[in-house]
Design a protein around this motif. Structure first.
Motif, PDB file in Angstrom:
ATOM      1  N   ILE A 112       2.422   5.307 -49.131  1.00  0.00           N
ATOM      2  CA  ILE A 112       2.385   4.431 -47.862  1.00  0.00           C
ATOM      3  C   ILE A 112       1.686   5.321 -46.761  1.00  0.00           C
ATOM      4  O   ILE A 112       0.634   3.998 -46.511  1.00  0.00           O
ATOM      5  CB  ILE A 112       3.793   4.026 -48.054  1.00  0.00           C
ATOM      6  N   GLN A 113       1.833   5.966 -46.881  1.00  0.00           N
ATOM      7  CA  GLN A 113       0.858   7.243 -45.885  1.00  0.00           C
ATOM      8  C   GLN A 113      -0.338   6.977 -45.759  1.00  0.00           C
ATOM      9  O   GLN A 113      -1.320   7.198 -45.315  1.00  0.00           O
ATOM     10  CB  GLN A 113       1.194   8.221 -45.440  1.00  0.00           C
ATOM     11  N   GLU A 114      -1.007   7.021 -47.428  1.00  0.00           N
ATOM     12  CA  GLU A 114      -2.290   7.088 -47.851  1.00  0.00           C
ATOM     13  C   GLU A 114      -2.798   6.350 -47.552  1.00  0.00           C
ATOM     14  O   GLU A 114      -4.217   5.974 -46.988  1.00  0.00           O
ATOM     15  CB  GLU A 114      -2.713   7.324 -48.994  1.00  0.00           C
ATOM     16  N   LEU A 115      -2.058   4.976 -47.780  1.00  0.00           N
ATOM     17  CA  LEU A 115      -2.866   3.098 -47.885  1.00  0.00           C
ATOM     18  C   LEU A 115      -2.933   2.439 -46.106  1.00  0.00           C
ATOM     19  O   LEU A 115      -3.921   2.241 -45.281  1.00  0.00           O
ATOM     20  CB  LEU A 115      -1.772   2.549 -48.431  1.00  0.00           C
ATOM     21  N   LEU A 116      -1.626   4.022 -45.384  1.00  0.00           N
ATOM     22  CA  LEU A 116      -2.210   3.232 -44.078  1.00  0.00           C
ATOM     23  C   LEU A 116      -3.723   4.172 -42.630  1.00  0.00           C
ATOM     24  O   LEU A 116      -3.773   4.208 -41.952  1.00  0.00           O
ATOM     25  CB  LEU A 116      -0.555   3.954 -42.994  1.00  0.00           C
ATOM     26  N   GLY A 117      -3.424   4.889 -43.677  1.00  0.00           N
ATOM     27  CA  GLY A 117      -5.094   5.983 -43.609  1.00  0.00           C
ATOM     28  C   GLY A 117      -6.267   5.375 -43.430  1.00  0.00           C
ATOM     29  O   GLY A 117      -7.416   5.947 -43.022  1.00  0.00           O
ATOM     30  N   VAL A 118      -6.169   4.336 -44.721  1.00  0.00           N
ATOM     31  CA  VAL A 118      -7.281   3.321 -45.000  1.00  0.00           C
ATOM     32  C   VAL A 118      -8.118   2.926 -43.544  1.00  0.00           C
ATOM     33  O   VAL A 118      -7.076   2.546 -43.225  1.00  0.00           O
ATOM     34  CB  VAL A 118      -7.333   3.013 -45.888  1.00  0.00           C
ATOM     35  N   GLY A 119      -9.949   3.086 -43.919  1.00  0.00           N
ATOM     36  CA  GLY A 119     -10.057   2.395 -42.292  1.00  0.00           C
ATOM     37  C   GLY A 119     -10.389   1.019 -43.002  1.00  0.00           C
ATOM     38  O   GLY A 119     -10.716   1.088 -44.112  1.00  0.00           O
ATOM     39  N   ILE A 120     -10.058  -0.233 -41.745  1.00  0.00           N
ATOM     40  CA  ILE A 120     -10.536  -1.381 -42.056  1.00  0.00           C
ATOM     41  C   ILE A 120     -11.812  -1.616 -40.892  1.00  0.00           C
ATOM     42  O   ILE A 120     -11.870  -1.360 -40.098  1.00  0.00           O
ATOM     43  CB  ILE A 120      -9.614  -2.403 -41.324  1.00  0.00           C
ATOM     44  N   PRO A 121     -13.026  -2.116 -42.284  1.00  0.00           N
ATOM     45  CA  PRO A 121     -14.378  -2.205 -41.547  1.00  0.00           C
ATOM     46  C   PRO A 121     -14.498  -3.272 -40.706  1.00  0.00           C
ATOM     47  O   PRO A 121     -13.244  -4.272 -40.400  1.00  0.00           O
ATOM     48  CB  PRO A 121     -14.822  -3.098 -42.445  1.00  0.00           C
ATOM     49  N   PRO A 122     -14.842  -3.251 -39.210  1.00  0.00           N
ATOM     50  CA  PRO A 122     -14.995  -3.757 -38.074  1.00  0.00           C
ATOM     51  C   PRO A 122     -14.972  -5.375 -38.724  1.00  0.00           C
ATOM     52  O   PRO A 122     -15.966  -5.765 -39.687  1.00  0.00           O
ATOM     53  CB  PRO A 122     -15.865  -3.414 -36.789  1.00  0.00           C
ATOM     54  N   ASN A 123     -14.348  -6.529 -38.119  1.00  0.00           N
ATOM     55  CA  ASN A 123     -14.512  -7.795 -37.313  1.00  0.00           C
ATOM     56  C   ASN A 123     -13.847  -8.371 -39.593  1.00  0.00           C
ATOM     57  O   ASN A 123     -14.277  -9.665 -40.421  1.00  0.00           O
ATOM     58  CB  ASN A 123     -15.725  -8.379 -37.980  1.00  0.00           C
ATOM     59  N   SER A 124     -13.412  -7.878 -40.648  1.00  0.00           N
ATOM     60  CA  SER A 124     -13.100  -7.673 -41.597  1.00  0.00           C
ATOM     61  C   SER A 124     -11.989  -9.073 -42.314  1.00  0.00           C
ATOM     62  O   SER A 124     -11.992  -9.200 -42.991  1.00  0.00           O
ATOM     63  CB  SER A 124     -13.046  -6.386 -42.769  1.00  0.00           C
TER      64      SER A 124
ATOM     65  N   CYS B  35       2.944  -0.842 -44.248  1.00  0.00           N
ATOM     66  CA  CYS B  35       3.058  -1.950 -45.632  1.00  0.00           C
ATOM     67  C   CYS B  35       4.671  -2.775 -45.771  1.00  0.00           C
ATOM     68  O   CYS B  35       5.491  -2.222 -45.643  1.00  0.00           O
ATOM     69  CB  CYS B  35       2.930  -0.630 -46.425  1.00  0.00           C
ATOM     70  N   VAL B  36       4.085  -3.657 -46.323  1.00  0.00           N
ATOM     71  CA  VAL B  36       4.912  -5.155 -46.586  1.00  0.00           C
ATOM     72  C   VAL B  36       5.445  -5.505 -47.964  1.00  0.00           C
ATOM     73  O   VAL B  36       4.042  -5.435 -48.343  1.00  0.00           O
ATOM     74  CB  VAL B  36       5.668  -6.072 -46.109  1.00  0.00           C
ATOM     75  N   VAL B  37       6.585  -4.995 -48.911  1.00  0.00           N
ATOM     76  CA  VAL B  37       6.804  -5.696 -50.318  1.00  0.00           C
ATOM     77  C   VAL B  37       7.647  -7.228 -49.862  1.00  0.00           C
ATOM     78  O   VAL B  37       8.764  -6.634 -49.033  1.00  0.00           O
ATOM     79  CB  VAL B  37       6.532  -4.984 -51.246  1.00  0.00           C
ATOM     80  N   VAL B  38       7.423  -7.912 -50.307  1.00  0.00           N
ATOM     81  CA  VAL B  38       7.920  -9.871 -50.745  1.00  0.00           C
ATOM     82  C   VAL B  38       8.681  -9.890 -51.722  1.00  0.00           C
ATOM     83  O   VAL B  38       7.853  -9.508 -53.126  1.00  0.00           O
ATOM     84  CB  VAL B  38       7.869 -10.864 -48.960  1.00  0.00           C
ATOM     85  N   GLU B  39       9.975 -10.170 -52.265  1.00  0.00           N
ATOM     86  CA  GLU B  39       9.848 -10.531 -53.384  1.00  0.00           C
ATOM     87  C   GLU B  39      11.130 -12.224 -53.288  1.00  0.00           C
ATOM     88  O   GLU B  39      12.266 -11.929 -52.425  1.00  0.00           O
ATOM     89  CB  GLU B  39      10.671  -9.230 -54.522  1.00  0.00           C
ATOM     90  N   GLN B  40      10.981 -12.942 -54.370  1.00  0.00           N
ATOM     91  CA  GLN B  40      11.473 -14.058 -54.575  1.00  0.00           C
ATOM     92  C   GLN B  40      12.796 -13.818 -55.010  1.00  0.00           C
ATOM     93  O   GLN B  40      12.403 -14.188 -56.283  1.00  0.00           O
ATOM     94  CB  GLN B  40      10.863 -15.681 -54.332  1.00  0.00           C
ATOM     95  N   VAL B  41      14.152 -12.983 -54.949  1.00  0.00           N
ATOM     96  CA  VAL B  41      14.335 -13.045 -55.505  1.00  0.00           C
ATOM     97  C   VAL B  41      16.471 -14.084 -56.691  1.00  0.00           C
ATOM     98  O   VAL B  41      16.511 -13.403 -57.276  1.00  0.00           O
ATOM     99  CB  VAL B  41      15.627 -11.645 -55.427  1.00  0.00           C
ATOM    100  N   SER B  42      15.959 -14.804 -55.449  1.00  0.00           N
ATOM    101  CA  SER B  42      16.892 -16.316 -56.530  1.00  0.00           C
ATOM    102  C   SER B  42      16.035 -17.370 -55.734  1.00  0.00           C
ATOM    103  O   SER B  42      15.628 -17.519 -55.341  1.00  0.00           O
ATOM    104  CB  SER B  42      18.445 -15.989 -55.964  1.00  0.00           C
ATOM    105  N   SER B  43      16.600 -18.223 -56.451  1.00  0.00           N
ATOM    106  CA  SER B  43      16.043 -19.732 -56.053  1.00  0.00           C
ATOM    107  C   SER B  43      16.676 -20.805 -56.584  1.00  0.00           C
ATOM    108  O   SER B  43      17.172 -20.821 -57.469  1.00  0.00           O
ATOM    109  CB  SER B  43      14.764 -19.902 -57.413  1.00  0.00           C
TER     110      SER B  43
END
Length: 469
Positions: free
Chosen positions: A47-59, A169-177
């Motif tokens: 996760i820390q590696e993902l948070l270190g990823v640079g986002i291109p300007p205006n992407s 970073c966030v993850v979501v799951e529909q666990v009951s429906s």
């Protein structure tokens, strides 16, 4: 046995085989704990590696090509077409939707995640708690002028978001429906449907005994937040009360916090212009040191036209009021020491919505980004159950409304068949990434993240995922 002797009860010593079995059990438990710790450590590194990823300007996109428009839809024509039919098998018109699933809509709770970054930088625990209280009050402004409902999540549907800009970073799951739903229609002014913030189930009737539950886990650079979202609804003639029953949990350093959400009232269900207000007292507990923050959502019944007002305070371990909280759930919040208003400090201030937001389903800046695909993260793997891959939702965002409606109907039929198959075979649904667990502080049970998602994402392999779409 002589009278001076006492009878002693001897405890039989375990046999060598029993000792081996006990030792093996200890090794298994220790090994399980070790694997869990190793998984958590590995995932945190990823996760820390993902948070270190640079986002291109205006992407990140700034607008949608398709603008929501219901003018061509006839509600009365639809109502006439369903007279005498089983409404649990009727697909509600897609015109009432926005091209987001509720798994994505829940992530809009993090619109002001920077508040938690500020909280993590606080040295004083009281000041930190004030920031946490501000964050707990911040998600509700996103519902203003939000007149479309999200797509109902499919059981097992997931969503993840990587936000290096905000540091989480966030993850979501529909666990009951619920087995099936049908959406109540208004007799008048039906074009003004509205949704509760982070709640897609206002104006909904449940027709099963299992309410939908959505679980979320978010990891920031210096904090973690998780919640299970579920609710109850009460119909009261011309208004509906929405009562969230899940709990939000937060960890910052050694401190653990929790709170529940306020109730929401949706007015003018039958006639008039729809509008909503929030009311109730939210208590944010610091379970580590006993400090508490109180935020009172001032509803319309008590405040009239000033119903968006927030009032509260932060109390230390001894119960002494240390900070006063004031604000407006649509605009922001500030704090100051008791009776010293000139030292007021802004804790959060609402972001302006994007240009033409009213024509883009009322989206906030974050909401506009959630369904963007392909991702701005280069080489990002997307799980096959991710909301961004829903064909009905994607077609709708592209403006292919009729095709989206047909796909929506197909997916709902597929859900019914899948549920029927599980019922006939006695199969109990098990969430893939979350599991029920009792919280050590609140003593409540909720679905919490069990790990493995981010490791699978890094490997670009998501084993044992169901075929949903």
């Amino acid at each position: 046995m002589s009278g001076g002797q006492t009878m002693q009860t001897s405890i039989p010593s375990p046999t060598s085989s029993e000792e081996d079995e006990q030792q093996q059990q200890r090794i298994c438990v220790d090994g399980e704990r070790g694997r869990d710790a190793d998984m958590e450590s590995t995932e945190n590194s990823m996760i820390q590696e993902l948070l270190g990823v640079g986002i291109p300007p205006n992407s990140r996109r700034q607008h949608l090509d398709f603008m929501g428009d219901r003018q061509s839809f006839s509600l009365w024509g639809f109502l006439k077409s369903v007279v005498g039919r089983d409404l649990t098998r009727v697909t509600m018109p897609i015109h009432f939707n926005e091209p987001l699933s509720f798994t994505q809509r829940l992530v809009e709770d993090l619109e002001y995640a920077y508040i938690l970054n500020d909280a993590a930088d606080c040295v004083d625990s009281v000041e930190c708690l004030a920031h946490v209280a501000a964050f707990a009050s911040s998600p509700y402004g996103s519902a203003v002028d939000r007149h479309y409902k999200p797509f109902n999540p499919i059981l097992g549907e997931t969503f993840d978001a990587i936000r290096p800009e905000e540091g989480y970073c966030v993850v979501v799951e529909q666990v009951s429906s619920c087995c099936c739903w049908f959406w109540c229609t208004r007799l008048l002014y039906s074009h003004t449907y509205i949704c509760v913030p982070v709640s897609c189930v206002c104006l909904v009737t449940q027709v099963c005994h299992h309410p939908p539950v959505t679980a979320m886990h978010c990891t920031g650079r210096k904090w973690q937040l998780w919640q299970e979202y579920k609710l109850e609804t009460k119909f009261r003639g011309n208004y509906i009360r929405v009562i969230p029953t899940g709990t939000v949990h937060l960890s910052i350093g050694k401190h653990r916090y929790s709170w529940n959400k306020p109730q929401t009232t949706i007015h003018n269900i039958m006639i008039g212009r729809l509008w909503l207000d929030h009311d109730g007292d939210v208590v944010i507990h610091n379970h580590t040191n006993g400090e508490k923050a109180f935020v009172s959502f001032q509803g319309y019944k008590s405040q009239g036209s000033n119903f968006r007002r927030l009032k509260g305070c932060v109390k230390d371990t001894c119960g002494t009021e240390r900070l006063v909280l004031e604000g407006n759930w649509q605009e922001g919040m500030q704090c100051y020491p008791p009776r010293i208003e000139e030292e007021a400090k802004t804790l959060w201030k609402s972001f302006p919505k994007p240009a033409n937001s009213s024509r883009m389903f009322g989206y906030t800046k974050l909401g506009l980004h959630l369904n963007q695909f392909p991702s701005v993260i280069a080489g990002e793997a997307v799980c096959s159950t991710d909301s961004r891959l829903r064909p009905d939702q994607r077609l709708y965002e592209e403006g292919r409304v009729d095709d989206a409606g047909r796909e929506k109907s197909r997916l709902e039929d597929k859900q019914r068949q899948a549920r029927k198959h599980r019922d006939q075979n006695g199969v109990v649904w098990q969430p893939r990434w979350f599991a029920p667990q009792e919280d050590e502080f609140t003593k409540t049970t909720s679905h919490v993240y069990k790990g493995g998602y981010w490791a699978a994402k890094a490997k670009k392999e998501f084993p044992e995922t169901p075929d949903l779409f």
